[in-house]
Design a protein around this motif. Structure first.
Motif, PDB file in Angstrom:
ATOM      1  N   GLY B  13      17.226  21.344  25.338  1.00  0.00           N
ATOM      2  CA  GLY B  13      17.774  20.654  24.545  1.00  0.00           C
ATOM      3  C   GLY B  13      18.018  19.910  25.696  1.00  0.00           C
ATOM      4  O   GLY B  13      17.983  18.426  26.234  1.00  0.00           O
ATOM      5  N   GLN B  17      16.787  16.281  26.943  1.00  0.00           N
ATOM      6  CA  GLN B  17      17.912  15.136  27.101  1.00  0.00           C
ATOM      7  C   GLN B  17      17.638  14.424  28.463  1.00  0.00           C
ATOM      8  O   GLN B  17      18.332  13.089  28.329  1.00  0.00           O
ATOM      9  CB  GLN B  17      19.049  15.574  26.966  1.00  0.00           C
ATOM     10  CG  GLN B  17      20.185  14.589  26.972  1.00  0.00           C
ATOM     11  CD  GLN B  17      21.006  13.597  25.419  1.00  0.00           C
ATOM     12  OE1 GLN B  17      20.801  14.408  24.075  1.00  0.00           O
ATOM     13  NE2 GLN B  17      21.275  12.834  25.532  1.00  0.00           N
ATOM     14  N   GLN B  29      18.787   6.315  22.439  1.00  0.00           N
ATOM     15  CA  GLN B  29      18.517   8.303  22.751  1.00  0.00           C
ATOM     16  C   GLN B  29      19.312   8.188  22.218  1.00  0.00           C
ATOM     17  O   GLN B  29      21.029   8.497  22.576  1.00  0.00           O
ATOM     18  CB  GLN B  29      18.481   7.905  24.437  1.00  0.00           C
ATOM     19  CG  GLN B  29      17.233   7.407  25.576  1.00  0.00           C
ATOM     20  CD  GLN B  29      17.338   6.950  26.349  1.00  0.00           C
ATOM     21  OE1 GLN B  29      18.331   7.125  27.098  1.00  0.00           O
ATOM     22  NE2 GLN B  29      16.819   7.848  27.599  1.00  0.00           N
ATOM     23  N   PRO B  30      18.868   9.994  21.181  1.00  0.00           N
ATOM     24  CA  PRO B  30      20.209  10.457  20.705  1.00  0.00           C
ATOM     25  C   PRO B  30      20.746  11.605  21.626  1.00  0.00           C
ATOM     26  O   PRO B  30      20.212  11.571  22.976  1.00  0.00           O
ATOM     27  CB  PRO B  30      18.747  11.244  19.636  1.00  0.00           C
ATOM     28  CG  PRO B  30      17.730  11.566  20.390  1.00  0.00           C
ATOM     29  CD  PRO B  30      17.585  10.431  21.059  1.00  0.00           C
ATOM     30  N   GLU B  31      21.923  11.593  21.322  1.00  0.00           N
ATOM     31  CA  GLU B  31      22.524  13.108  21.649  1.00  0.00           C
ATOM     32  C   GLU B  31      22.477  14.310  21.390  1.00  0.00           C
ATOM     33  O   GLU B  31      22.748  14.485  20.242  1.00  0.00           O
ATOM     34  CB  GLU B  31      24.142  12.344  21.882  1.00  0.00           C
ATOM     35  CG  GLU B  31      24.892  10.897  22.446  1.00  0.00           C
ATOM     36  CD  GLU B  31      24.912  11.295  23.647  1.00  0.00           C
ATOM     37  OE1 GLU B  31      25.550  12.754  24.475  1.00  0.00           O
ATOM     38  OE2 GLU B  31      25.518  10.191  24.450  1.00  0.00           O
ATOM     39  N   LEU B  32      21.480  14.613  21.912  1.00  0.00           N
ATOM     40  CA  LEU B  32      20.510  16.061  21.485  1.00  0.00           C
ATOM     41  C   LEU B  32      21.318  17.360  21.418  1.00  0.00           C
ATOM     42  O   LEU B  32      21.364  17.574  20.744  1.00  0.00           O
ATOM     43  CB  LEU B  32      19.891  15.701  22.300  1.00  0.00           C
ATOM     44  CG  LEU B  32      18.463  15.855  21.988  1.00  0.00           C
ATOM     45  CD1 LEU B  32      16.691  16.320  22.888  1.00  0.00           C
ATOM     46  CD2 LEU B  32      18.012  15.677  20.090  1.00  0.00           C
ATOM     47  N   LEU B  36      22.515  18.938  18.673  1.00  0.00           N
ATOM     48  CA  LEU B  36      21.913  20.665  17.958  1.00  0.00           C
ATOM     49  C   LEU B  36      23.718  21.199  17.294  1.00  0.00           C
ATOM     50  O   LEU B  36      23.565  22.245  16.678  1.00  0.00           O
ATOM     51  CB  LEU B  36      21.377  21.183  19.157  1.00  0.00           C
ATOM     52  CG  LEU B  36      20.353  20.647  19.988  1.00  0.00           C
ATOM     53  CD1 LEU B  36      19.605  21.417  21.341  1.00  0.00           C
ATOM     54  CD2 LEU B  36      19.399  21.314  18.929  1.00  0.00           C
ATOM     55  N   ASN B 139      21.466   9.476  15.584  1.00  0.00           N
ATOM     56  CA  ASN B 139      21.596  11.387  15.460  1.00  0.00           C
ATOM     57  C   ASN B 139      21.403  11.551  14.097  1.00  0.00           C
ATOM     58  O   ASN B 139      21.507  12.480  13.212  1.00  0.00           O
ATOM     59  CB  ASN B 139      22.984  11.542  15.875  1.00  0.00           C
ATOM     60  CG  ASN B 139      23.020  11.960  17.326  1.00  0.00           C
ATOM     61  OD1 ASN B 139      21.781  12.204  18.467  1.00  0.00           O
ATOM     62  ND2 ASN B 139      23.910  13.242  17.874  1.00  0.00           N
ATOM     63  N   VAL B 142      18.107  11.593  13.239  1.00  0.00           N
ATOM     64  CA  VAL B 142      17.077  12.152  13.913  1.00  0.00           C
ATOM     65  C   VAL B 142      17.617  14.079  13.022  1.00  0.00           C
ATOM     66  O   VAL B 142      16.338  14.741  12.641  1.00  0.00           O
ATOM     67  CB  VAL B 142      17.557  13.003  15.295  1.00  0.00           C
ATOM     68  CG1 VAL B 142      16.607  13.886  15.832  1.00  0.00           C
ATOM     69  CG2 VAL B 142      16.584  11.618  15.490  1.00  0.00           C
TER      70      VAL B 142
END
Lengths: 275, 168
Positions: B13, B17, B29-32, B36, B139, B142
């Protein structure tokens, strides 16, 4: 149940909060050197970052290639026109260069264009959108230290803020924490170029004097006063000028020459050895 | 076994990221790692706070400033969303979407507030709002798509963990 919880969980939480506040406070100031643990984690992660960057880069290239083929004919016409314009410009610039060389010799100026540059590959970027940093694959082992300027042939990129053995973190000029001394190329007026703008893609140029004049289309270059960036490196072009309250001052929106979303390789400006 | 799996999830991740060019969806950009953490919190309840803390700490170490702020933020978000997930009907995709959006928005605001408290200059308000809300929505989308595969992966890891424990 509550008693048991109170017995060990609450002291643990208090200790954790205190430790966190302590480390946040300790690391809130920009540090030129990182700890050994940070260095190890960064060096361990860099091959993973490099692999994912390569995969991402491959897909980005494919998409760009398809788009390029689409507009090839139009682009060709545009380029032919541009070539003829540039030929005329080159002719004028040659004259200026000859004149400039003669003046340099006359004034015994040191040629500030000769820097030692180290090529570095971009292998990562900041994990959060609230910091605009990139990670490059050159670190202390290659002589890279905090405070060095990072550029591309298009313009300035940022400064090295810390480095591990094999990687360095570069704070981009579009970051909210970044401020660079610049000057308007046409007039020579000094401005302060700051990041932290919409989408982290533009910069804000703020005047340092009341008489400063900036117009749309003006090119902003480095002033060379900060000692980080050499003088006259391109920063960006003014795309809008916004008046502030009561028209007492203004802020110019600067479109940087460097495309930060497509950075693959950068040049680290190494300090010149004193002769 | 499952801890090795969780560690690998964090490393992958984090590498995803921070890869350049990164994962860009609709220009954002997602805050991966936060995502998670929130997914784990939905599956495991407040117990996912350890995962949140560790992933946040890794992110902190990579950022190199305010070390502990992401760790604390992700820990709190894991507890909050973990408690929410216990009380809400998380099988509904819309509920999951809003829980992740809420966790992402609150998490980012908490981080920015914390960073500002320790002297970081904040972005302009409209940059902040569009950034926080945009990333929250991304987010959320996704997260809804990843929930089922993530649940399967988590179950597989727990199963393998139990199997190894019983067979020694």
């Amino acid at each position: 149940m509550l008693e048991r919880l109170l017995r060990w969980k609450i002291p643990l939480i208090i200790i954790l909060v205190l430790v966190l506040v302590g480390t946040i406070h300790y690391t809130s100031i920009r540090r030129p050197d990182i700890t050994r643990l940070e260095g190890i984690l960064r060096d361990v992660l860099s091959p993973f970052q490099w692999s994912f960057s390569r995969i991402g880069g491959f897909f980005q290239h494919q998409v760009a290639e398809v788009n390029r083929w689409r507009g090839l004919k139009e682009r060709n016409l545009e380029l032919e026109e541009r070539v003829s314009q540039l030929e005329a410009e080159v002719f004028a610039l040659r004259n200026h260069r000859r004149e400039n060389e003669w003046l340099r010799e006359a004034l015994d100026f040191r040629d500030e264009g000769e820097y030692e540059l180290l090529v570095a590959e971009v292998i990562g970027r900041s994990p959060s959108q609230w910091e605009s940093t990139i990670v490059v694959n050159k670190g202390q082992a290659h002589g890279v230290v905090s405070g060095m300027a990072v550029v591309t042939n298009a313009g300035i990129v940022g400064t090295v803020i810390n480095s591990s053995n094999y990687t360095s973190t570069v704070l981009l000029i579009v970051d909210a924490q970044s401020a660079t001394g610049g000057l308007v190329q046409a007039t020579g007026d000094l401005v302060l170029v700051e990041g932290g703008q919409m989408g982290q893609t533009t910069l804000a140029a703020k005047p340092l004097s009341r008489d400063t004049k900036v117009e749309v289309g003006d090119v902003i270059v480095t002033s060379g006063l900060s000692r980080i960036y050499p003088k006259n490196l391109p920063i960006g072009e003014v795309v809008a000028v916004e008046s502030r309250q009561y028209d007492l001052s203004f802020s110019a929106v600067v479109d940087p020459f460097v495309d930060f979303t497509r950075l693959e390789y950068v040049l680290i400006v190494m300090p010149q050895e004193e002769s | 076994m499952k801890y090795v799996g969780y560690g690998l999830i964090i490393i992958v991740g984090l590498a995803l990221q921070t890869a350049s060019p990164g994962l860009v969806v609709f220009g954002r950009q997602p805050e991966l790692l936060l995502l998670l953490t929130l997914l784990f919190a939905m599956l495991q309840g407040p117990g996912a706070s350890v995962f949140g803390f560790v992933s946040g700490l890794f992110q902190d170490i990579l950022v190199g400033r305010f070390i502990g702020l992401y760790a604390g933020t992700y820990l709190l978000m894991a507890i909050l969303v973990g408690f929410l997930a216990k009380r809400l009907y998380k099988e509904n995709a819309l509920v999951r979407f809003f829980a992740i959006v809420l966790g992402t928005v609150l998490g980012q605001l908490l981080y920015l507030f914390g960073a500002a408290s320790f002297g970081s200059s904040s972005p302009q308000s409209w940059v902040l709002i569009s950034g926080v809300v945009g990333t929250g929505l991304l987010n959320g989308i996704v997260g809804v798509l990843l929930y089922r595969p993530f649940m399967a992966l988590n179950e597989r890891l727990i199963y393998l963990h139990e199997l190894l424990k019983r067979t020694g």
